[in-house]
Design a protein around this motif. Structure first.
Motif, PDB file in Angstrom:
ATOM      1  N   ARG A   9     -42.899  40.052 -13.880  1.00 31.38           N
ATOM      2  CA  ARG A   9     -43.133  38.626 -13.673  1.00 31.38           C
ATOM      3  C   ARG A   9     -42.521  37.877 -14.859  1.00 31.38           C
ATOM      4  O   ARG A   9     -42.364  38.432 -15.959  1.00 31.38           O
ATOM      5  N   SER A  10     -42.194  36.629 -14.631  1.00 29.61           N
ATOM      6  CA  SER A  10     -41.682  35.773 -15.710  1.00 29.61           C
ATOM      7  C   SER A  10     -42.645  34.616 -15.934  1.00 29.61           C
ATOM      8  O   SER A  10     -43.266  34.114 -14.987  1.00 29.61           O
ATOM      9  N   ARG A  11     -42.762  34.225 -17.160  1.00 33.62           N
ATOM     10  CA  ARG A  11     -43.606  33.093 -17.548  1.00 33.62           C
ATOM     11  C   ARG A  11     -42.700  32.046 -18.186  1.00 33.62           C
ATOM     12  O   ARG A  11     -42.129  32.289 -19.255  1.00 33.62           O
ATOM     13  N   THR A  12     -42.582  30.898 -17.538  1.00 34.02           N
ATOM     14  CA  THR A  12     -41.651  29.856 -17.979  1.00 34.02           C
ATOM     15  C   THR A  12     -42.425  28.631 -18.442  1.00 34.02           C
ATOM     16  O   THR A  12     -43.295  28.121 -17.727  1.00 34.02           O
ATOM     17  N   THR A  13     -42.105  28.188 -19.645  1.00 31.47           N
ATOM     18  CA  THR A  13     -42.675  26.954 -20.189  1.00 31.47           C
ATOM     19  C   THR A  13     -41.540  26.060 -20.666  1.00 31.47           C
ATOM     20  O   THR A  13     -40.493  26.544 -21.119  1.00 31.47           O
ATOM     21  N   VAL A  14     -41.740  24.764 -20.572  1.00 33.37           N
ATOM     22  CA  VAL A  14     -40.724  23.799 -20.980  1.00 33.37           C
ATOM     23  C   VAL A  14     -40.806  23.589 -22.485  1.00 33.37           C
ATOM     24  O   VAL A  14     -41.900  23.470 -23.057  1.00 33.37           O
ATOM     25  N   VAL A  15     -39.642  23.559 -23.130  1.00 29.73           N
ATOM     26  CA  VAL A  15     -39.598  23.279 -24.563  1.00 29.73           C
ATOM     27  C   VAL A  15     -40.023  21.834 -24.783  1.00 29.73           C
ATOM     28  O   VAL A  15     -39.452  20.918 -24.180  1.00 29.73           O
ATOM     29  N   PRO A  16     -41.041  21.589 -25.590  1.00 32.26           N
ATOM     30  CA  PRO A  16     -41.512  20.206 -25.762  1.00 32.26           C
ATOM     31  C   PRO A  16     -40.438  19.336 -26.412  1.00 32.26           C
ATOM     32  O   PRO A  16     -39.773  19.758 -27.367  1.00 32.26           O
ATOM     33  N   PRO A  17     -40.247  18.124 -25.921  1.00 30.44           N
ATOM     34  CA  PRO A  17     -39.253  17.223 -26.512  1.00 30.44           C
ATOM     35  C   PRO A  17     -39.748  16.673 -27.849  1.00 30.44           C
ATOM     36  O   PRO A  17     -40.948  16.746 -28.147  1.00 30.44           O
ATOM     37  N   PRO A  18     -38.861  16.129 -28.654  1.00 33.91           N
ATOM     38  CA  PRO A  18     -39.304  15.536 -29.926  1.00 33.91           C
ATOM     39  C   PRO A  18     -40.206  14.326 -29.688  1.00 33.91           C
ATOM     40  O   PRO A  18     -40.129  13.659 -28.655  1.00 33.91           O
TER      41      PRO A  18
ATOM     42  N   GLY B 171     -40.233  10.040 -26.554  1.00 28.54           N
ATOM     43  CA  GLY B 171     -41.118   9.418 -25.581  1.00 28.54           C
ATOM     44  C   GLY B 171     -41.130  10.100 -24.232  1.00 28.54           C
ATOM     45  O   GLY B 171     -41.787   9.640 -23.290  1.00 28.54           O
ATOM     46  N   GLU B 172     -40.416  11.236 -24.088  1.00 28.76           N
ATOM     47  CA  GLU B 172     -40.352  11.945 -22.810  1.00 28.76           C
ATOM     48  C   GLU B 172     -41.626  12.746 -22.598  1.00 28.76           C
ATOM     49  O   GLU B 172     -42.164  13.356 -23.523  1.00 28.76           O
ATOM     50  N   LYS B 173     -42.116  12.738 -21.364  1.00 22.66           N
ATOM     51  CA  LYS B 173     -43.337  13.455 -21.021  1.00 22.66           C
ATOM     52  C   LYS B 173     -42.991  14.626 -20.101  1.00 22.66           C
ATOM     53  O   LYS B 173     -42.350  14.438 -19.062  1.00 22.66           O
TER      54      LYS B 173
END
Length: 272
Positions: free
Chosen positions: A232-241, A245-247
């Motif tokens: 299985r793969s676990r994917t998370t989004v890299v948090p923006p700086p 202001g990106e959510k």
């Protein structure tokens, strides 16, 4: 004083040729070298003296014999040609698609992979914006006839720990698992069904990696055998700086593959 004495005094007087102390003075013919001897002395160089027209000693390639000079020039030419070929093929690999890269794509790939692989593109950088962890678990048959399922082993985390702080990580630690997973994703659809003939090959490659890594981690105890594996793969989004202001969502997304049966010759970790 008679005439004989007078003659004798004349020969031995202070003005005579023997001088006042009676010693004979060297004649001019014996003390001065002749002109020919002087000329000969000036023309003969002293023993051990370097020639007047000798230049500075030769160093480097110039100090070699002509045969070795030719060999050195040929060796330098070969090295220069190899460097030019490597730089040219690397440029075609990272450059945007063009006529040359399309026409000679197989040659470029054979040269670049696996040792000179580049994960960036010239003029079109595309950094990863996701963290993908590849995990695996196994179904193990025990020595007493039972069956048990292991927990999830995070193979990406294991590679990360091996690379962190290592100034010279191996190519296997950096790329084996990542390339195998990319290979699987590119040859399967969203329902994990193979697309084309390379799909089965990617499954076999991933399965063998799983068996080797589970054996290394001691998933099967002595007398046990791995019967099936599941990825299985676990994917998370890299948090923006913060300033952007990106959510984005921080919830992980899982992709679970079906169970794959392990052949008997691989079950004991005996994969070449």
């Amino acid at each position: 004083m008679d005439a004989h004495d007078t003659g004798s005094d004349a020969r031995r007087g202070p003005d005579g040729p023997d001088g006042p102390d009676g010693s004979a003075e060297p004649s001019g013919a014996c003390t001065e070298p002749s002109g020919a001897a002087a000329s000969a002395g000036e023309s003969m160089p002293s023993v051990g003296a370097p020639a007047a027209d000798a230049g500075p000693p030769r160093t480097g390639v110039a100090a070699l014999s002509p045969r070795y000079q030719v060999g050195a020039v040929l060796a330098l030419a070969v090295v220069a040609a190899a460097v030019c070929v490597h730089l040219g093929l690397t440029f075609l690999h990272v450059a945007p698609a063009n006529t040359l890269s399309k026409q000679h794509g197989s040659v470029v790939d054979e040269w670049i992979y696996p040792e000179f692989e580049q994960n960036w593109k010239l003029f079109a950088p595309n950094p990863l914006q996701q963290n993908i962890s590849v995990q695996v678990r196994a179904e193990v048959s025990t020595a007493d006839g039972g069956v048990r399922t292991t927990g999830w082993y995070d193979l990406s985390a294991e590679d990360g720990r091996a690379i962190h702080g290592n100034p010279l990580p191996s190519h296997t630690q950096q790329n084996e698992l990542r390339r195998a997973w990319d290979f699987f994703v590119s040859t399967h659809d969203s329902d994990n069904r193979p697309v084309g003939l390379r799909g089965a090959l990617s499954e076999t490659y991933l399965r063998r990696i799983a068996v080797l890594r589970l054996d290394r981690d001691g998933a099967a105890e002595p007398g046990d055998a791995v019967r099936r594996v599941q990825y299985r793969s676990r994917t998370t989004v890299v948090p923006p700086p913060e300033w952007s202001g990106e959510k984005v969502s921080d919830r992980p997304v899982y992709r679970e593959l079906p169970w794959w049966r392990v052949p008997a010759d691989e079950a004991g970790g005996g994969v070449a």
